[in-house]
Design an enzyme around this catalytic site. Structure first.
Site, PDB file in Angstrom:
ATOM      1  CG  ASP A  21       0.307  53.677  81.291  1.00  0.00           C
ATOM      2  OD1 ASP A  21       0.770  53.728  82.447  1.00  0.00           O
ATOM      3  OD2 ASP A  21      -0.240  54.660  80.740  1.00  0.00           O
ATOM      4  CG  ASP A  22      -1.421  49.994  77.795  1.00  0.00           C
ATOM      5  OD1 ASP A  22      -2.113  50.700  78.557  1.00  0.00           O
ATOM      6  OD2 ASP A  22      -1.182  50.306  76.620  1.00  0.00           O
ATOM      7  CG  HIS A  70      -3.992  52.130  82.369  1.00  0.00           C
ATOM      8  ND1 HIS A  70      -3.924  53.505  82.347  1.00  0.00           N
ATOM      9  CD2 HIS A  70      -3.621  51.727  81.118  1.00  0.00           C
ATOM     10  CE1 HIS A  70      -3.532  53.915  81.156  1.00  0.00           C
ATOM     11  NE2 HIS A  70      -3.356  52.852  80.381  1.00  0.00           N
ATOM     12  CG  HIS A  74      -6.416  50.633  77.414  1.00  0.00           C
ATOM     13  ND1 HIS A  74      -6.369  51.453  76.321  1.00  0.00           N
ATOM     14  CD2 HIS A  74      -5.244  50.829  78.070  1.00  0.00           C
ATOM     15  CE1 HIS A  74      -5.216  52.120  76.295  1.00  0.00           C
ATOM     16  NE2 HIS A  74      -4.524  51.762  77.369  1.00  0.00           N
ATOM     17  CG  HIS A 161       2.710  52.061  76.771  1.00  0.00           C
ATOM     18  ND1 HIS A 161       3.297  53.274  76.460  1.00  0.00           N
ATOM     19  CD2 HIS A 161       1.400  52.302  77.004  1.00  0.00           C
ATOM     20  CE1 HIS A 161       2.369  54.219  76.501  1.00  0.00           C
ATOM     21  NE2 HIS A 161       1.205  53.654  76.819  1.00  0.00           N
TER      22      HIS A 161
END
Length: 201
Positions: A21-22, A70, A74, A161
């Site tokens: 993620d991210d 995603h 965020h 991440h």
């Protein structure tokens, strides 16, 4: 047996999906290169507002790996109006398509924040996880690798991440999974293997 991205997978082998993620970030390409070393793949859930800065890295993902949505900023989805969440998803899908010409089919809510109402509105398949590496909390390669290796099981979707400590932990995790004869794949490949197993059960 199934074949994806010119890699052959065996439906009777232990298989997990690795997700990040991210991103995109300065670690995207490094993570992919490390995965390639072991013939592994992953799914990267991207934050839309970071894509412009890392266009080439996003394209690099698509060679043998997979992209998910995603949100654009965020956001904590359940704290916003539905229209705002859908706008965030669409904006990210649009920029992913502009850069890669790929229509994004997976969505992971930031912070895992989702509810029944949003689930009914979001068209993309919502992908959560079954094993949290807690890399976001511990920021230590040994702690992260222990959590993953002590808890991993066949069929897991692993949450990580795009952090330096996460990248460093993969130097411990990936060779060990190779020793244990795990296949590390994208969400799509794991889903395909699950369907084949169900048909053959």
């Amino acid at each position: 047996m199934t074949k994806t991205n010119n890699i052959t997978y065996f439906t009777n082998f232990k298989t997990v999906a690795l997700t990040f993620d991210d991103g995109p970030s300065i670690y995207t390409k490094k993570i992919i290169d490390l995965l390639d070393k072991y013939n592994y793949n992953a799914t990267f859930f991207l934050v839309g507002n970071k894509i412009e800065k890392f266009k080439e890295d996003v394209k690099y993902i698509t060679i043998n790996n997979e992209i998910g949505n995603h949100t654009y900023n965020h956001i904590w989805s359940t704290k916003y109006k539905n229209t705002k969440v859908l706008e965030e998803i669409k904006k990210t899908n649009d920029i992913i398509y502009d850069v890669t010409k790929i229509k994004c089919k997976y969505f992971r809510p930031s912070y895992g924040a989702i509810n029944k109402n949003l689930r009914s509105l979001i068209k993309e398949e919502i992908i959560m996880w079954s094993l949290d590496s807690r890399d976001w909390k511990y920021r230590n390669r040994n702690s992260i690798s222990k959590i993953v290796l002590n808890n991993i099981k066949d069929g897991d979707i692993i949450l990580m991440h795009e952090l330096n400590e996460s990248y460093e932990s993969l130097k411990i995790i990936l060779p060990e999974l190779k020793k244990q004869h795990y296949q590390v794949v994208t969400v799509s490949t794991l889903n395909e293997i699950r369907k084949i197993r169900e048909r053959n059960a």
